[in-house]
Design a protein around this motif. Structure first.
Motif, short mmCIF file in Angstrom:
data_model
loop_
_atom_site.label_atom_id
_atom_site.label_comp_id
_atom_site.label_asym_id
_atom_site.label_seq_id
_atom_site.Cartn_x
_atom_site.Cartn_y
_atom_site.Cartn_z
N ALA A 38 0.83 -1.21 0.00
CA ALA A 38 0.00 0.00 0.00
C ALA A 38 0.87 1.26 0.00
CB ALA A 38 -0.94 -0.02 1.21
N VAL A 39 1.98 1.21 0.72
CA VAL A 39 2.89 2.37 0.76
C VAL A 39 3.54 2.57 -0.61
CG1 VAL A 39 5.11 3.17 1.68
CG2 VAL A 39 3.36 2.27 3.23
N GLY A 80 16.52 5.59 -6.01
CA GLY A 80 15.95 6.89 -5.71
C GLY A 80 15.22 7.47 -6.92
N ALA A 81 14.35 8.43 -6.66
CA ALA A 81 13.58 9.05 -7.74
C ALA A 81 14.51 9.73 -8.74
CB ALA A 81 12.58 10.05 -7.16
N ALA A 82 15.56 10.37 -8.22
CA ALA A 82 16.49 11.07 -9.12
C ALA A 82 17.20 10.09 -10.04
CB ALA A 82 17.51 11.86 -8.30
N ASP A 84 1.33 3.98 -3.31
CA ASP A 84 1.15 5.42 -3.07
C ASP A 84 2.39 6.20 -3.53
OD1 ASP A 84 -1.43 5.28 -2.11
OD2 ASP A 84 -0.99 6.04 -0.10
N TRP A 85 3.56 5.68 -3.19
CA TRP A 85 4.81 6.34 -3.64
C TRP A 85 4.82 6.48 -5.16
CZ3 TRP A 85 9.80 4.00 -0.93
CH2 TRP A 85 9.77 4.32 0.45
N PHE A 116 -4.15 5.79 -1.36
CA PHE A 116 -4.73 5.43 -0.07
C PHE A 116 -4.70 6.64 0.85
CE2 PHE A 116 -3.36 1.11 -1.43
CZ PHE A 116 -4.57 0.47 -1.29
N SER A 117 -3.53 7.28 0.91
CA SER A 117 -3.40 8.43 1.80
C SER A 117 -3.25 9.69 0.97
CB SER A 117 -2.17 8.26 2.70
OG SER A 117 -0.99 8.36 1.94
N ARG A 149 14.80 8.95 -12.73
CA ARG A 149 14.57 9.97 -13.77
C ARG A 149 15.75 10.00 -14.75
NH1 ARG A 149 13.29 13.32 -9.22
NH2 ARG A 149 11.08 12.94 -8.75
N LEU A 207 13.11 1.42 -5.69
CA LEU A 207 12.96 2.85 -5.35
C LEU A 207 13.97 3.29 -4.31
CD1 LEU A 207 9.06 3.01 -5.41
CD2 LEU A 207 10.61 4.33 -6.87
N ARG A 241 2.41 9.08 -6.48
CA ARG A 241 2.95 10.45 -6.31
C ARG A 241 4.03 10.73 -7.34
NH1 ARG A 241 2.20 9.52 -0.68
NH2 ARG A 241 0.43 10.80 -0.03
N LEU A 242 4.89 9.74 -7.57
CA LEU A 242 5.99 9.96 -8.52
C LEU A 242 5.49 10.28 -9.93
CD1 LEU A 242 8.71 7.24 -7.73
CD2 LEU A 242 8.90 9.72 -7.47
N GLY A 289 -1.53 14.11 3.93
CA GLY A 289 -0.80 13.33 4.92
C GLY A 289 -1.77 12.50 5.74
#
Lengths: 512, 512
Positions: free
Chosen positions: B128-129, B390-392, B132-133, B146-147, B395, B386, B136-137, B151
């Protein structure tokens, strides 16, 4: 040649790969060494615990593998239910093994996609070979094999490795449905009826609904103690005749060898004869007990399989093959592919792919045998297990667990406070406390699980709550089964004593 | 305590596990080191080759891992198409990475089954986390989380990790269907209509048929060069109005961001408005290009996603996450679980499982979010990717491939013998030789692939055969794309020369 961002990752640099992977292997070897020290069922049953420990968003910058592994150990492990614990007796076993792991690593590392023959010929062919091997091991008739036992000629059927029984069921239901709709037209979909017993796995109900069968047309035929909770031909016949009289069309019948609740066995031949008479597709679900059929002493349960249209079993349960792996065999691949094939332009092999001659010679496009287009190289995993342990080793694995279950069954039978409910046939024992009714049995199970020393689940048969002990973990030894029985006995003693005290005092009853 | 067969296996003995696993890690590190030495597409395209090498039946006795690995090297590798080759430009990329592998190994080694919350709370919560991550990405609206981004409060929706887009599509089609049938009754199933474009992935047609939609009620709406082969709102509206006039019921519309054939992008907002007006479920399929949406410059393609009911993308394509992993997000989990939930007795938590309060607080039973009951711990894999990169880093991974595709596109455009067909938006370039027609382009692709130095596939757009170069392999670097272009140029030169010669001689034409 154009400039690239300077911080490009090297995601498959062999040295980083080897270092990170070795760290994970060490982590897992340590986990197996210590797994019996964890509470079997997740110790921390506070919902949202892990979510609160983790940030709202993915990290911006990467981190070393060691730090991630430390977080797995600290944050994730305490919240897991340990399916590989030797004292995990819940649901059905979900086997892991060194060979299953090695085979899966190869599959994951090579990361090829055998969805069409040209997309990885050897992966497709290994799958066709391995499902034939498995079919022979469990004693299926030639009609489910690609290559008949004569060696040269084809068996006419064939198999595929899917992820779960649920997927296999959806595929066979769709094949049966489209075969029927070919006769009666698509509007007839509202008339199709699927038959199962009150012991059949819920996935058949879900699957029937998924493929568009009206929930009102799913028949749950009752079973009883007299037949060992097996679905009888007579009961199915009665249900079918009633439906036919009302203008409905019998479509599909499920026979289970080793039901999830209590391990009951439906009579395959008897049900096959009913299915044949009414033009129904017969599927034999041997998800759990199919593994036992590699031992000759259990092959009798599949007698009559030549009357079935499809058979499935899950090596990921009790066959040392890590999740996920389900063998599905069909007598008529054409019936399956007619319902599931696609032929879009971007998958045609015009660019120089499969030779013309390939189609007949085992050049299978497995995308047309399953729900999904993409697919894993599962054959590597099952092949590795069979090569590493051999048929003899796998038979020993099965018999070892059956012997443990037999011991537990004898122990329960010898204690007059308990009863064994439903005949044990494989490695599943269903039992309960004779006195105290459902409430006390529920409480017994709750207390035993709360100890963290074992995990068992329950079933309700004819309204009675029964506790299930399913033996089959890769690390389970006699001593773990013995400990489980001691724990059950001691916990029952305490409950019975408390109940005695309470009865005597007859005041301030506790809320159970 | 009863005697056991003497030859019992110890399938999870930590030392054997570590030894066998290390051998596989070495094998794979060597494979990555040498993968560019193999012909990209399977060298040996003789069907039945591997089957003839293998015995008819499983071995009776087990063998050491080293012997099995030697057979993999000798018998299997030459028959594989090497999806991890840096010169694999076919289909779409199927990324592997050290992190994806490490995460998958943890998942496979722990071998837990997060089908219900109690069956492994931390595995369910990690999933679930992580979804969500990812939401957002890629910049999805809160309604798919979910959230919520505030927050505290929930987003109202949520996500799940499945194996493939195909599975996700079947689940959303079933949810849409049952929502509609709730209004019009089950007999209405024969009236339901699904809309897609001639560029939409074939899985939607397969999925619609799987859930019982009549094949006659699947509308393939044509696209054209003028819209960049995007499905227009006007075209869908016209089709829908025609169907409504005939008494049919519009059910489901698919918008694709990055089609499989040529990477076209449907206008999500425009299609969302049509879907809303006619009460249709809108699914956004971003299987391939969804990964690009982690870069802000691509998030515009998802504009209007708040009008969708569901969105999916595949980290196993271009997000360094080994097979298989598909993110499916829905705005209404209740619509999904209404179609897919089961509640058999053996899964109730009476034996002391999930606390009463759990249901609302993220204690998700993911079995009701997908086709299958059992399921893999895929969250560990995506989480590891992830965390590790990392997101960077991700990308940079995406932008690096887009830069290579840009370079290739410029090179093709600069050569007057070639043309780029359809606008490149991500890392997929579609091109063809201007002269020579389809026959010569087919031949060009066949010759290029036969060299073993690259593997590309093709597509047909408006009757024209185009060659696809899909960049995105984890090991692909600029030099591989450069080599591919040189090979294409040189091969084209030879073909054009031969054609020139033939034209001049005008005799004995070769069969192309």
């Amino acid at each position: 040649m154009g400039s690239l961002p300077l911080d490009a990752l090297q995601p498959l640099d062999p040295d980083t790969f080897a270092a990170d992977s070795s760290a994970v292997v060490d982590f897992l070897a340590g986990y197996y060494r210590d797994v019996d020290k964890y509470p079997v069922r997740a110790a921390d049953l506070e919902p949202g615990r892990l979510r609160r420990l983790l940030p709202e968003a993915a990290p911006e910058f990467g981190e070393p593998a060691e730090r991630i592994l430390a977080d797995v150990r600290r944050d994730v492990l305490p919240g897991l239910t340990h399916w590989q614990s030797p004292s995990f007796f819940a649901y059905f076993p979900m086997n892991a093994s060194a060979a299953g792991f090695a085979g899966e690593m190869l599959s994951v590392g090579l990361n090829v996609v055998p969805f069409m023959w040209v997309a990885s010929p050897a992966a497709v062919e290994l799958e066709a070979v391995v499902v034939d091997w498995m079919a022979r091991l469990v004693g299926l008739p030639d009609r489910f094999l690609f290559s008949g036992s004569g060696g040269g000629g084809g068996g006419g059927g064939g198999g595929v490795l899917q992820g779960s029984t649920c997927e296999a069921v959806v595929c066979t239901l769709a094949a049966a449905r489209d075969r029927a709709l070919g006769r009666i037209g698509h509007e007839g979909i509202v008339k199709l009826v699927v038959y199962a017993s009150d012991q059949t796995h819920a996935t058949f109900q879900k699957g029937a609904r998924l493929v568009g069968i009206s929930p009102a047309n799913f028949r749950v035929v009752p079973t009883a103690a007299a037949s060992g909770y097996a679905l009888t031909g007579a009961a199915v016949r009665a249900a079918v005749e009633g439906d036919v009289a009302r203008g409905l069309v019998p479509l599909y019948l499920c026979a289970t060898v080793g039901t999830t609740g209590i391990g009951a066995v439906d009579p395959v031949r008897e049900l096959g004869e009913v299915a044949r008479r009414h033009g129904m597709w017969l599927h034999v679900d041997a998800a759990y007990a199919g593994s036992a059929a590699i031992c000759p002493e259990y092959q009798g349960y599949l007698d009559g399989a030549e009357l079935a249209d499809s058979v499935s079993m899950n090596p990921h349960k009790w066959f040392l093959t890590n999740m996920d792996c389900c063998c599905l065999w069909v007598a008529s691949p054409a019936a399956l592919t007619a319902a599931l094939s696609t032929d879009p332009e971007y998958l045609k092999n015009a660019g120089g792919g499969k030779p013309q001659a390939a189609a007949g010679a085992g050049a299978i496009d497995y995308k047309d045998w399953q729900i999904s287009l993409s697919r894993r190289f599962r054959a590597m995993k099952l092949w590795f297990v069979l090569r590493r342990y051999g048929a003899a080793g796998m038979r020993a694995h099965i018999r070892r667990h059956v012997a443990m279950a037999e011991w537990f069954e004898r122990a329960v039978s010898a204690d007059e406070r308990f009863e064994v409910v439903a005949k044990r046939r494989f490695s599943l024992v269903c039992f309960r406390l004779r006195g105290g009714g459902d409430a006390m049995n529920r409480e017994l199970l709750a207390a035993v699980n709360a100890s963290g020393r074992v995990f068992m689940t329950h079933f309700v048969v004819e309204g009675k709550f029964v506790i299930r002990l399913a033996v089959g973990g890769a690390m389970t030894e006699m001593r773990h089964v013995g400990d489980a029985w001691e724990l059950v006995q001691r916990t029952a003693e305490q409950l019975l004593q408390r109940r005695g005290t309470r009865k005597n005092e007859d005041e301030n009853p506790l809320p159970w």
